[in-house]
Motif scaffolding. Structure first.
Motif, mmCIF file in Angstrom:
data_model
loop_
_atom_site.group_PDB
_atom_site.id
_atom_site.type_symbol
_atom_site.label_atom_id
_atom_site.label_comp_id
_atom_site.label_asym_id
_atom_site.label_seq_id
_atom_site.Cartn_x
_atom_site.Cartn_y
_atom_site.Cartn_z
ATOM 1 N N TYR A 179 11.839 10.837 -10.500
ATOM 2 C CA TYR A 179 10.940 9.713 -10.709
ATOM 3 C C TYR A 179 10.273 9.255 -9.415
ATOM 4 N N ALA A 180 10.994 9.230 -8.313
ATOM 5 C CA ALA A 180 10.443 8.856 -7.015
ATOM 6 C C ALA A 180 10.211 10.134 -6.224
ATOM 7 N N GLU A 181 8.936 10.430 -5.979
ATOM 8 C CA GLU A 181 8.582 11.679 -5.325
ATOM 9 C C GLU A 181 8.161 11.413 -3.887
ATOM 10 N N SER A 182 8.772 12.124 -2.933
ATOM 11 C CA SER A 182 8.427 11.971 -1.521
ATOM 12 C C SER A 182 7.393 13.011 -1.130
ATOM 13 N N ALA A 183 6.502 12.614 -0.236
ATOM 14 C CA ALA A 183 5.455 13.514 0.228
ATOM 15 C C ALA A 183 4.926 12.997 1.562
ATOM 16 N N ASP A 184 3.981 13.728 2.127
ATOM 17 C CA ASP A 184 3.302 13.263 3.328
ATOM 18 C C ASP A 184 1.840 13.654 3.255
ATOM 19 N N VAL A 185 1.019 12.944 4.008
ATOM 20 C CA VAL A 185 -0.413 13.208 4.031
ATOM 21 C C VAL A 185 -0.917 12.944 5.449
ATOM 22 N N LEU A 196 0.037 -5.957 3.360
ATOM 23 C CA LEU A 196 0.940 -4.849 3.672
ATOM 24 C C LEU A 196 0.455 -3.519 3.109
ATOM 25 N N SER A 197 -0.800 -3.166 3.401
ATOM 26 C CA SER A 197 -1.301 -1.888 2.903
ATOM 27 C C SER A 197 -2.343 -1.295 3.844
ATOM 28 N N ILE A 198 -2.514 0.018 3.715
ATOM 29 C CA ILE A 198 -3.592 0.712 4.403
ATOM 30 C C ILE A 198 -4.281 1.610 3.378
ATOM 31 N N VAL A 199 -5.564 1.863 3.623
ATOM 32 C CA VAL A 199 -6.322 2.788 2.797
ATOM 33 C C VAL A 199 -6.739 3.936 3.703
ATOM 34 N N LEU A 200 -6.483 5.152 3.254
ATOM 35 C CA LEU A 200 -6.843 6.339 4.028
ATOM 36 C C LEU A 200 -8.138 6.939 3.500
ATOM 37 N N ASP A 201 -8.687 7.899 4.252
ATOM 38 C CA ASP A 201 -9.939 8.516 3.834
ATOM 39 C C ASP A 201 -9.779 9.423 2.618
ATOM 40 N N ASP A 202 -8.570 9.528 2.080
ATOM 41 C CA ASP A 202 -8.384 10.223 0.803
ATOM 42 C C ASP A 202 -8.659 9.266 -0.357
ATOM 43 N N ALA A 220 3.126 -0.846 2.547
ATOM 44 C CA ALA A 220 4.123 -0.866 3.616
ATOM 45 C C ALA A 220 5.241 -1.849 3.285
ATOM 46 N N PRO A 221 6.457 -1.583 3.801
ATOM 47 C CA PRO A 221 7.542 -2.547 3.633
ATOM 48 C C PRO A 221 7.277 -3.801 4.475
ATOM 49 N N HIS A 222 7.997 -4.879 4.194
ATOM 50 C CA HIS A 222 7.769 -6.163 4.871
ATOM 51 C C HIS A 222 7.945 -6.100 6.377
ATOM 52 N N ASP A 223 8.818 -5.231 6.878
ATOM 53 C CA ASP A 223 9.068 -5.162 8.320
ATOM 54 C C ASP A 223 8.207 -4.101 9.010
ATOM 55 N N PHE A 224 7.157 -3.619 8.359
ATOM 56 C CA PHE A 224 6.298 -2.565 8.903
ATOM 57 C C PHE A 224 5.494 -3.075 10.098
ATOM 58 N N TYR A 237 5.526 9.135 2.647
ATOM 59 C CA TYR A 237 5.628 8.109 1.617
ATOM 60 C C TYR A 237 6.417 8.602 0.414
ATOM 61 N N THR A 238 6.827 7.646 -0.396
ATOM 62 C CA THR A 238 7.486 7.919 -1.667
ATOM 63 C C THR A 238 6.644 7.269 -2.751
ATOM 64 N N GLU A 239 6.374 8.009 -3.812
ATOM 65 C CA GLU A 239 5.611 7.449 -4.917
ATOM 66 C C GLU A 239 6.577 6.865 -5.943
ATOM 67 N N VAL A 240 6.468 5.557 -6.148
ATOM 68 C CA VAL A 240 7.337 4.835 -7.071
ATOM 69 C C VAL A 240 6.456 4.015 -8.013
ATOM 70 N N ASP A 241 6.616 4.237 -9.290
ATOM 71 C CA ASP A 241 5.833 3.516 -10.297
ATOM 72 C C ASP A 241 4.331 3.610 -10.029
ATOM 73 N N GLY A 242 3.875 4.760 -9.570
ATOM 74 C CA GLY A 242 2.455 4.971 -9.323
ATOM 75 C C GLY A 242 1.948 4.412 -8.009
ATOM 76 N N LYS A 243 2.818 3.765 -7.217
ATOM 77 C CA LYS A 243 2.431 3.213 -5.915
ATOM 78 C C LYS A 243 2.974 4.099 -4.811
ATOM 79 N N ARG A 244 2.174 4.332 -3.791
ATOM 80 C CA ARG A 244 2.617 5.096 -2.624
ATOM 81 C C ARG A 244 3.203 4.110 -1.615
ATOM 82 N N VAL A 245 4.512 4.219 -1.365
ATOM 83 C CA VAL A 245 5.218 3.311 -0.471
ATOM 84 C C VAL A 245 5.530 4.054 0.823
ATOM 85 N N ILE A 246 5.078 3.513 1.943
ATOM 86 C CA ILE A 246 5.238 4.164 3.246
ATOM 87 C C ILE A 246 6.700 4.149 3.674
#
Length: 94
Positions: free
Chosen positions: A21-27, A39-45, A51-55, A70-79
């Motif tokens: 369910y939680a898939e890890s990847a990198d970009v 707490l977010s960034i947008v990439l050129d993709d 990002a987590p609170h302590d990012f 990042y890990t994709e959880v519930d459709g959100k990419r979490v750093i």
């Protein structure tokens, strides 16, 4: 004993999708937008990464090339982690 093994295998097959369910990847991409307040960034993709609170957003701005782990959880990419590959102002003088 056979019933126990069959029950165990059935339970394992039902729970197996939960593990994936939680898939890890990198970009590797360039930052388009940094939103430290939300707490977010947008990439050129074109995708948003949360990002987590302590990012630490230090050094992150539009134009900076990064590798985001990042890990994709519930459709959100979490750093999970982020490495700066190249800073847009590197080597420029003021």
């Amino acid at each position: 004993m056979r019933f126990f093994v069959a029950t165990l295998l059935a339970a394992a097959s039902i729970l197996a999708p939960v593990v994936g369910y939680a898939e890890s990847a990198d970009v590797e991409a360039t930052i388009q937008k940094v939103d430290a307040k939300n707490l977010s960034i947008v990439l050129d993709d074109g995708k948003s990464y949360h990002a987590p609170h302590d990012f630490d957003f230090t050094g992150l701005e539009a134009g900076v090339k990064v590798i985001v782990f990042y890990t994709e959880v519930d459709g959100k990419r979490v750093i999970n982690d982020l490495d700066i590959v190249h800073h847009s102002n590197f080597g420029k003088t003021a």
